[in-house]
Motif scaffolding. Structure first.
Motif, PDB file in Angstrom:
ATOM      1  N   SER A 240      30.247 -14.018  10.684  1.00  0.00           N
ATOM      2  CA  SER A 240      29.594 -14.313  11.962  1.00  0.00           C
ATOM      3  C   SER A 240      28.399 -13.377  12.134  1.00  0.00           C
TER       4      SER A 240
ATOM      5  N   THR B 114      29.845 -20.109  12.538  1.00  0.00           N
ATOM      6  CA  THR B 114      30.449 -18.866  13.038  1.00  0.00           C
ATOM      7  C   THR B 114      31.599 -19.135  14.004  1.00  0.00           C
TER       8      THR B 114
ATOM      9  N   THR C 221      31.361 -10.572  15.693  1.00  0.00           N
ATOM     10  CA  THR C 221      30.230 -10.523  14.771  1.00  0.00           C
ATOM     11  C   THR C 221      30.580  -9.648  13.574  1.00  0.00           C
TER      12      THR C 221
ATOM     13  N   ILE D 135      24.977 -11.773  13.368  1.00  0.00           N
ATOM     14  CA  ILE D 135      24.008 -11.805  14.454  1.00  0.00           C
ATOM     15  C   ILE D 135      22.704 -12.325  13.861  1.00  0.00           C
TER      16      ILE D 135
END
Length: 309
Positions: free
Chosen positions: A91, A133, A31, A93
Motif C-alpha cells: 500500500s 491497495t 501504508t 503512499i
C-alpha cells in the motif's frame, strides 16, 4: 469530463444535509512505503529526488523514485505503482512531485514544453491503484485547495484515494520549504506519529492538511442529490427525468446500469450499493467498518423532504 459541481444550497437544504447520517471518521489506513513520482525540469529544484536521497539511508527500500518527462510518463508511473501494489500486496503512499492546482498537474514534456494532465484524467488510474491497495491509497501533492473535491466529482465506480495530504493552498510552497515539510512528515510517519503539525511549521503561513476523501465523496453525493431533487423553478413541479439524474449521480456520467431500474423509489438502495462499491466494501468486507454509513436513510430523508417518497 468531470460532472459540473452542484449549484449552491439554500439554508434549508444545508440544514437538511447537516441532519443526515454520515460516514465515520477516516481511520485504519495502512501504508507500506512511498512511491515518489517526480515531474520536474532537470535544471530546476527537484524535491522528490532530494527526498528519496534523504529517506533511503534512513529507511532502505521504503521509498521508490520515478522520474517523468511528460504526462504519459506520469500515467505510466502510476500504473507501475499499481502493479507493484498488486503483486507485492503493498500500500504505497503516492507522492506526486509536480506543479499542481485544483485543475491538475503540469510539468515538462520531452521537448521542453509544459504539459498538463487534469485530475479527472488521472482519477481512473488513481482508482485502480487504490483498488490494488484495498482502499488505502494516500495521495501527497504540492497544493491541495480543490484537489479532493475534483477527485470526488470525477469518481466512477471506485474512489481515487482515501486521503489527500497537501498544503491548504492553491499554489505550491517554495521548493526548500516543501522539502523540509515532507521530510518532517515522513519522519513522523515512520515514528508512528501524525506529523501534520510538525510539517506545517516550515510552511507558515500555509498549513499541511489531510483531507478525507470519504467526507468529500459524501458531500458531493448529498449536494448533488439535493440539487437533482429540486422542483423546476419555472413550473414549481416535481423534478423530471429521474433516470437521468440517478445515472449522473451513481454512474459517473455513464448511466447504463443505473437507468435500467431508474426511479426515485429505487434511489436509496442504489445509493447504498454505489457507496459500498466506491469504497470497495463489495470486495473487502472489512471496509464496511471503515467507510460504511446508512446511505439509504440519507436518501429517503431527502426524497421525503422533496415530496418524492
Amino acid at each position: 469530463m468531470p460532472a459540473p459541481p452542484p449549484v449552491a444550497l439554500t439554508d434549508d437544504e444545508r440544514r437538511l444535509r447537516d441532519g443526515l447520517p454520515r460516514p465515520p471518521p477516516l481511520r485504519d489506513v495502512a501504508t507500506t512505503g512511498v512511491w515518489v513520482v517526480e515531474w520536474r525540469s532537470e535544471h530546476g529544484p527537484r524535491p522528490g529526488t532530494a527526498l528519496h536521497r534523504w529517506l533511503e539511508p534512513r529507511h532502505p527500500g521504503w521509498s521508490r523514485l520515478v522520474g517523468c518527462q511528460g504526462r504519459t510518463d506520469v500515467v505510466s508511473a502510476i500504473k507501475a505503482a499499481t502493479w507493484f501494489a498488486r503483486d507485492g500486496k503493498a500500500s504505497p503512499i503516492l507522492h506526486l512531485e509536480a506543479d499542481c492546482d485544483a485543475d491538475g498537474l503540469s510539468g515538462p514534456g520531452r521537448d521542453g514544453a509544459t504539459e498538463r494532465i487534469a485530475w479527472h484524467e488521472l482519477a481512473p488510474h488513481l482508482a485502480r491503484l487504490n483498488l490494488a491497495t484495498r482502499c488505502n491509497l494516500v495521495l501527497v501533492c504540492t497544493a491541495g485547495e480543490g484537489v479532493a473535491a475534483q477527485l470526488a466529482a470525477a469518481a466512477g465506480q471506485r474512489i481515487a484515494c482515501v486521503a489527500v495530504i497537501a498544503p491548504a493552498s492553491a499554489f505550491a510552497p517554495a521548493p526548500a520549504q516543501w522539502l523540509i515539510a515532507i521530510q518532517r512528515l515522513y519522519r513522523c510517519w515512520q515514528a508512528g506519529q501524525p506529523g501534520l503539525e510538525e510539517a506545517s511549521v516550515s510552511l507558515a503561513p500555509m498549513r499541511l492538511e489531510a483531507t478525507s476523501m470519504p467526507a468529500c465523496a459524501y458531500a458531493h453525493l448529498m449536494d448533488a442529490l439535493l440539487s437533482a431533487t429540486r422542483a423546476d423553478p419555472a413550473t414549481d413541479a416535481r423534478p423530471r427525468a429521474a433516470a437521468t439524474d440517478i445515472a449522473a449521480l451513481l454512474a459517473g456520467g455513464d448511466g447504463t446500469r443505473a437507468s435500467r431500474s431508474a426511479g426515485w423509489p429505487t434511489l436509496p438502495r442504489q445509493l447504498q450499493r454505489h457507496w459500498r462499491m466506491l469504497f470497495m466494501a463489495d470486495l473487502y468486507p472489512a471496509n464496511l467498518v471503515r467507510f460504511d454509513f446508512d446511505a439509504r436513510t440519507a436518501a429517503w430523508r431527502i426524497l421525503q423532504a422533496r415530496g418524492l417518497a
